[in-house]
Design a protein around this motif. Structure first.
Motif, mmCIF file in Angstrom:
data_model
loop_
_atom_site.group_PDB
_atom_site.id
_atom_site.type_symbol
_atom_site.label_atom_id
_atom_site.label_comp_id
_atom_site.label_asym_id
_atom_site.label_seq_id
_atom_site.Cartn_x
_atom_site.Cartn_y
_atom_site.Cartn_z
ATOM 1 N N ASP A 1 0.904 -1.185 0.142
ATOM 2 C CA ASP A 1 -0.028 0.030 -0.125
ATOM 3 C C ASP A 1 0.922 1.242 -0.047
ATOM 4 O O ASP A 1 1.607 1.318 1.052
ATOM 5 C CB ASP A 1 -0.785 -0.094 1.297
ATOM 6 C CG ASP A 1 -2.143 0.989 1.196
ATOM 7 O OD1 ASP A 1 -1.777 1.919 0.475
ATOM 8 O OD2 ASP A 1 -2.925 0.847 1.886
ATOM 9 N N ARG B 1 0.288 4.254 0.646
ATOM 10 C CA ARG B 1 0.151 5.032 1.823
ATOM 11 C C ARG B 1 0.513 4.682 3.253
ATOM 12 O O ARG B 1 0.461 5.383 3.933
ATOM 13 C CB ARG B 1 -1.444 5.258 1.847
ATOM 14 C CG ARG B 1 -2.253 5.563 0.508
ATOM 15 C CD ARG B 1 -3.706 5.607 0.751
ATOM 16 N NE ARG B 1 -4.056 3.953 0.606
ATOM 17 C CZ ARG B 1 -5.301 3.495 0.832
ATOM 18 N NH1 ARG B 1 -6.279 4.552 0.977
ATOM 19 N NH2 ARG B 1 -5.461 2.343 0.883
ATOM 20 N N LEU C 1 -2.697 7.674 -9.269
ATOM 21 C CA LEU C 1 -2.417 8.262 -7.927
ATOM 22 C C LEU C 1 -3.493 9.418 -7.775
ATOM 23 O O LEU C 1 -3.413 9.980 -6.597
ATOM 24 C CB LEU C 1 -1.053 9.246 -8.325
ATOM 25 C CG LEU C 1 0.378 8.152 -8.393
ATOM 26 C CD1 LEU C 1 1.399 9.028 -8.795
ATOM 27 C CD2 LEU C 1 0.299 7.180 -7.335
ATOM 28 N N TRP D 1 -6.560 8.947 -7.014
ATOM 29 C CA TRP D 1 -7.138 8.507 -5.880
ATOM 30 C C TRP D 1 -6.647 8.704 -4.417
ATOM 31 O O TRP D 1 -7.557 8.811 -3.395
ATOM 32 C CB TRP D 1 -7.440 6.917 -6.041
ATOM 33 C CG TRP D 1 -8.125 6.419 -7.226
ATOM 34 C CD1 TRP D 1 -7.603 5.590 -8.426
ATOM 35 C CD2 TRP D 1 -9.614 6.712 -7.709
ATOM 36 N NE1 TRP D 1 -8.435 5.648 -9.163
ATOM 37 C CE2 TRP D 1 -9.582 6.274 -8.812
ATOM 38 C CE3 TRP D 1 -10.523 7.585 -7.169
ATOM 39 C CZ2 TRP D 1 -10.926 6.536 -9.885
ATOM 40 C CZ3 TRP D 1 -11.804 7.821 -8.036
ATOM 41 C CH2 TRP D 1 -11.819 7.178 -8.887
ATOM 42 N N LEU D 2 -5.534 9.278 -4.375
ATOM 43 C CA LEU D 2 -4.979 9.604 -3.023
ATOM 44 C C LEU D 2 -5.363 10.843 -2.734
ATOM 45 O O LEU D 2 -5.332 11.933 -3.651
ATOM 46 C CB LEU D 2 -3.344 9.259 -3.231
ATOM 47 C CG LEU D 2 -2.812 7.959 -3.529
ATOM 48 C CD1 LEU D 2 -1.297 8.314 -3.881
ATOM 49 C CD2 LEU D 2 -3.209 6.919 -2.558
ATOM 50 N N SER D 3 -5.479 10.998 -1.316
ATOM 51 C CA SER D 3 -5.455 12.533 -1.039
ATOM 52 C C SER D 3 -4.354 13.351 -1.092
ATOM 53 O O SER D 3 -3.084 12.942 -1.223
ATOM 54 C CB SER D 3 -5.815 12.547 0.654
ATOM 55 O OG SER D 3 -4.810 12.047 1.244
ATOM 56 N N GLU E 1 -1.728 12.126 1.086
ATOM 57 C CA GLU E 1 -0.982 11.024 0.997
ATOM 58 C C GLU E 1 -0.038 11.018 -0.241
ATOM 59 O O GLU E 1 0.853 10.386 -0.365
ATOM 60 C CB GLU E 1 -2.204 9.866 0.654
ATOM 61 C CG GLU E 1 -2.879 9.814 2.021
ATOM 62 C CD GLU E 1 -4.193 8.906 1.661
ATOM 63 O OE1 GLU E 1 -4.811 8.133 2.741
ATOM 64 O OE2 GLU E 1 -4.776 8.812 0.332
ATOM 65 N N LEU E 2 -0.654 11.836 -1.183
ATOM 66 C CA LEU E 2 0.055 12.027 -2.469
ATOM 67 C C LEU E 2 1.283 12.734 -2.409
ATOM 68 O O LEU E 2 2.490 12.166 -2.736
ATOM 69 C CB LEU E 2 -0.647 12.878 -3.606
ATOM 70 C CG LEU E 2 -0.091 13.117 -4.828
ATOM 71 C CD1 LEU E 2 -0.249 11.718 -5.701
ATOM 72 C CD2 LEU E 2 -0.929 14.126 -5.668
ATOM 73 N N VAL F 1 3.770 10.048 -0.655
ATOM 74 C CA VAL F 1 4.175 8.957 -1.852
ATOM 75 C C VAL F 1 5.289 9.704 -2.561
ATOM 76 O O VAL F 1 6.410 8.873 -2.706
ATOM 77 C CB VAL F 1 3.110 8.531 -2.658
ATOM 78 C CG1 VAL F 1 3.528 7.856 -3.787
ATOM 79 C CG2 VAL F 1 2.107 7.616 -1.784
ATOM 80 N N PRO G 1 -8.976 2.048 -1.746
ATOM 81 C CA PRO G 1 -10.008 3.052 -2.069
ATOM 82 C C PRO G 1 -11.193 2.683 -2.810
ATOM 83 O O PRO G 1 -11.307 1.690 -3.580
ATOM 84 C CB PRO G 1 -8.992 3.862 -3.320
ATOM 85 C CG PRO G 1 -7.460 3.462 -3.060
ATOM 86 C CD PRO G 1 -7.784 1.929 -2.537
ATOM 87 N N SER H 1 -6.972 13.802 -5.790
ATOM 88 C CA SER H 1 -6.060 14.915 -6.266
ATOM 89 C C SER H 1 -6.343 14.709 -7.672
ATOM 90 O O SER H 1 -5.355 14.480 -8.544
ATOM 91 C CB SER H 1 -4.812 14.100 -5.777
ATOM 92 O OG SER H 1 -4.788 14.106 -4.563
#
Length: 267
Positions: free
Chosen positions: A103, A105, A128, A130-132, A135-136, A139, A223, A230
């Motif tokens: 994961d 995240r 990517l 889908w990440l907040s 979180e982005l 990463v 997710p 994002s």
């Protein structure tokens, strides 16, 4: 009752072909974007055997195409969805391809890859966003630690300009896409045979995939894929800048669908 049948390579490839078809319904120029992304990796790597990380690889559609074009490459394909990983592993077992159940995240994911050298490139497509934003950014910060100096991230995704910041650009971009659609489909676009939700309903009901489906149900942090978090280009640029990438820009674009490239500082 759990099925005792095995997921065969042929069955996995059938599911992935259906996956690719429904994805193309949302991104009609998907293959063109894949080709441009791989062209960029080949040009940036500077070697015939690059080490490439595929972030949010899904069933391995991009990873397989990368190795078709760059057969001496090593691709580490990373995802946290057991169903998609099972399909990719069954369909695309080949030298140079390794799937990693991680994961992005979760802090420390790069160390869990056990890489024997820094990666030459990282790639991602339609994953990517889908990440907040937080979180982005995390990463991207971790990714910067495993790319070599002068290494690249190339992210193919639908990353829009913010209409609040650039209303005229957004309006003109939308108008161009509308005009193109009208020229291409004067009677209206063809109806999509299977959409994203249809595909997931079908694959989760396949008894051959009962094991991965059960493992997927245990992973509450996967997710939901209902709302992109994002979706704006500026969010990605901000995260990459904060992570220390030295050059950030779009190298290919079709409307808001683009290849966003970021380069780590040279040594």
């Amino acid at each position: 009752m759990t099925s005792t049948a095995e997921l065969t390579p042929a069955a996995a490839r059938d599911w992935i072909e259906r996956w690719d078809a429904q994805q193309a319904g949302y991104v009609p120029h998907r293959e063109e974007r894949f080709t441009a992304l791989i062209d960029a990796v080949a040009a940036a790597a500077g070697r015939d055997d690059p080490l490439v990380l595929d972030l949010g690889c899904g069933p391995g559609s991009l990873a397989a195409r990368l190795l078709d074009r760059l057969p001496a490459a090593t691709v580490v394909a990373i995802d946290a969805d057991p169903v998609l990983l099972a399909l990719g592993q069954a369909a695309a077992a080949r030298p140079g391809l390794r799937f990693a159940d991680l994961d992005l995240r979760e802090p420390g994911w790069p160390a869990a890859l056990n890489l024997d050298r820094p990666a030459d490139a990282a790639v991602s497509t339609t994953a990517l966003h889908w990440l907040s934003p937080a979180e982005l950014a995390a990463v991207y910060a971790e990714l910067a630690t495993v790319l070599r100096p002068g290494g690249v991230l190339i992210n193919g995704d639908h990353l829009a300009d913010d209409a609040g910041d650039a209303p005229t650009l957004v309006r003109l971009g939308d108008a161009l896409l509308d005009a193109e659609r009208q020229r291409r489909y004067p009677a209206g676009p063809p109806e999509q045979e299977e959409n994203w939700a249809d595909w997931w309903t079908a694959v989760l009901a396949d008894p051959v995939l009962a094991g991965p489906v059960a493992r997927r149900g245990d992973r509450s942090r996967l997710p939901a894929h209902h709302t992109a978090q994002s979706e704006f280009l500026a969010m990605h640029v901000a995260g990459l800048r904060a992570a220390g990438f030295s050059e950030i820009g779009t190298i290919w674009q079709h409307g808001a669908s683009r290849l966003l490239c970021a380069v780590t500082p040279p040594a």
